[in-house]
Design an enzyme around this catalytic site. Structure first.
Site, short mmCIF file in Angstrom:
data_model
loop_
_atom_site.label_atom_id
_atom_site.label_comp_id
_atom_site.label_asym_id
_atom_site.label_seq_id
_atom_site.Cartn_x
_atom_site.Cartn_y
_atom_site.Cartn_z
N GLY A 49 6.80 9.58 -28.25
CA GLY A 49 6.99 9.16 -29.64
C GLY A 49 6.40 10.25 -30.50
N GLU A 50 5.48 9.87 -31.37
CA GLU A 50 4.81 10.85 -32.23
C GLU A 50 3.31 10.63 -32.07
OE1 GLU A 50 5.41 13.63 -33.97
OE2 GLU A 50 3.26 13.45 -34.24
N SER A 51 2.66 11.61 -31.45
CA SER A 51 1.24 11.41 -31.07
C SER A 51 0.35 11.17 -32.28
CB SER A 51 0.75 12.62 -30.28
OG SER A 51 0.92 13.82 -31.01
N CYS A 81 4.80 12.86 -22.70
CA CYS A 81 5.05 13.59 -23.93
C CYS A 81 3.96 13.29 -24.98
CB CYS A 81 6.47 13.28 -24.42
SG CYS A 81 7.09 14.55 -25.53
N ARG A 110 0.93 20.96 -28.90
CA ARG A 110 1.95 20.06 -29.44
C ARG A 110 3.18 20.86 -29.87
NH1 ARG A 110 1.48 18.04 -34.58
NH2 ARG A 110 2.90 16.30 -34.74
N ILE A 139 11.77 16.62 -25.09
CA ILE A 139 12.12 16.31 -26.48
C ILE A 139 10.93 16.66 -27.36
CG2 ILE A 139 12.92 14.52 -28.08
CD1 ILE A 139 13.82 12.91 -25.51
N ARG A 140 11.03 17.73 -28.12
CA ARG A 140 9.89 18.21 -28.94
C ARG A 140 8.60 18.12 -28.12
NH1 ARG A 140 8.45 15.42 -33.01
NH2 ARG A 140 9.52 13.55 -32.41
N HIS A 176 10.23 13.29 -20.15
CA HIS A 176 10.48 11.84 -20.24
C HIS A 176 11.24 11.33 -19.02
CE1 HIS A 176 9.43 11.15 -24.51
NE2 HIS A 176 9.78 12.41 -24.67
N GLU A 178 11.46 8.42 -18.02
CA GLU A 178 11.97 7.08 -18.33
C GLU A 178 13.36 7.10 -18.95
OE1 GLU A 178 9.70 8.66 -19.94
OE2 GLU A 178 9.97 8.39 -22.10
N1 GLN Z 1 6.25 16.11 -30.73
C1 GLN Z 1 5.76 14.78 -30.48
C2 GLN Z 1 4.28 14.66 -30.79
O1 GLN Z 1 3.68 15.54 -31.27
C3 GLN Z 1 6.00 14.36 -29.05
C4 GLN Z 1 7.47 14.18 -28.81
C5 GLN Z 1 7.79 13.17 -27.76
O2 GLN Z 1 6.97 12.32 -27.39
N2 GLN Z 1 9.02 13.19 -27.34
O3 GLN Z 1 3.70 13.65 -30.53
#
Ligand code: GLN
Length: 196
Positions: A49-51, A81, A110, A139-140, A176, A178
């Site tokens: 997600g977004e940490s 991630c 990150r 993914i990012r 990921h 999952e």
């Molecule tokens: N870029 C996201 C972060 O900084 C991580 C991306 C992800 O969990 N797919 O948390």
């Protein structure tokens, strides 16, 4: 053996995908948002997600300290991630004031792949697993830049950069599993839960 009771931290991110994989593997899954919910599970998955958002929400939900205590107490935790970022003792390129739960003696960068390789997929050989290579979806994604002596790298990109690690009861992947039908990391996590 009774079904392992595990939680997915459900503050933000791809919670449902993890819950589905864990349920497919026979676990009894609880979505964890509150300390009382953490208290009844024997292991925890921190999703992607977004940490920085998961960090902030965990503090406003009063979850940061309980999760830190659980990690220190030896609870098995698997982070993917953003979840890997949250398990890292040190992060590079976090937002101002970003904190982690910590526990993994690693430095994680990150958004390590920049915009030109925002998302990509690659097959990775993972010695710890039998069978075909791991099809890894990034993914990012973050990267493990440095790992302490107690940290075992489980997977690396072809150029050697580390993207999966294990140390004690903690497991982290920059990608990921999952989302690609790859269940072996979740099985490894559940094996750790069963062994505690
Ligand atoms: N870029 C996201 C972060 O900084 C991580 C991306 C992800 O969990 N797919 O948390």
């Amino acid at each position: 053996m009774s079904r392992p009771r595990v939680g997915v931290l459900a503050l933000q991110g791809d919670v449902r995908e993890h819950a589905r994989v864990l349920a497919d593997l026979g676990a009894d899954v609880t979505l964890v948002r509150r300390p009382e919910e953490l208290a009844v599970v024997d292991g925890l998955v921190i999703p992607g997600g977004e940490s920085s958002v998961i960090d902030k929400l965990s503090r406003s939900f009063g979850m940061q300290q309980p999760i830190r205590d659980a990690i220190q107490g030896g609870m098995p935790v698997y982070g993917t991630c953003a979840g890997l970022i949250l398990l890292a003792d040190r992060i590079v390129d976090g937002i101002a004031g970003q904190e982690t739960f910590g526990g993994l003696d690693v430095t994680v960068r990150r958004n390590a792949f920049g915009s030109q390789a925002d998302s990509f997929e690659v097959d990775l050989a993972v010695d710890a697993f039998d069978g075909p290579p791991v099809h890894a979806v990034f993914i990012r994604a973050p990267l493990v830049e440095t790992a302490g002596p107690g940290v075992e790298p489980l997977a690396a990109l072809p150029d050697g950069r580390i993207v999966a690690v294990r140390a004690g009861a903690l497991l982290g992947t920059a990608f990921h599993p999952e989302v690609s039908g790859e269940h072996r990391f979740h099985r490894l996590f559940l094996d750790t839960v069963g062994a505690v």
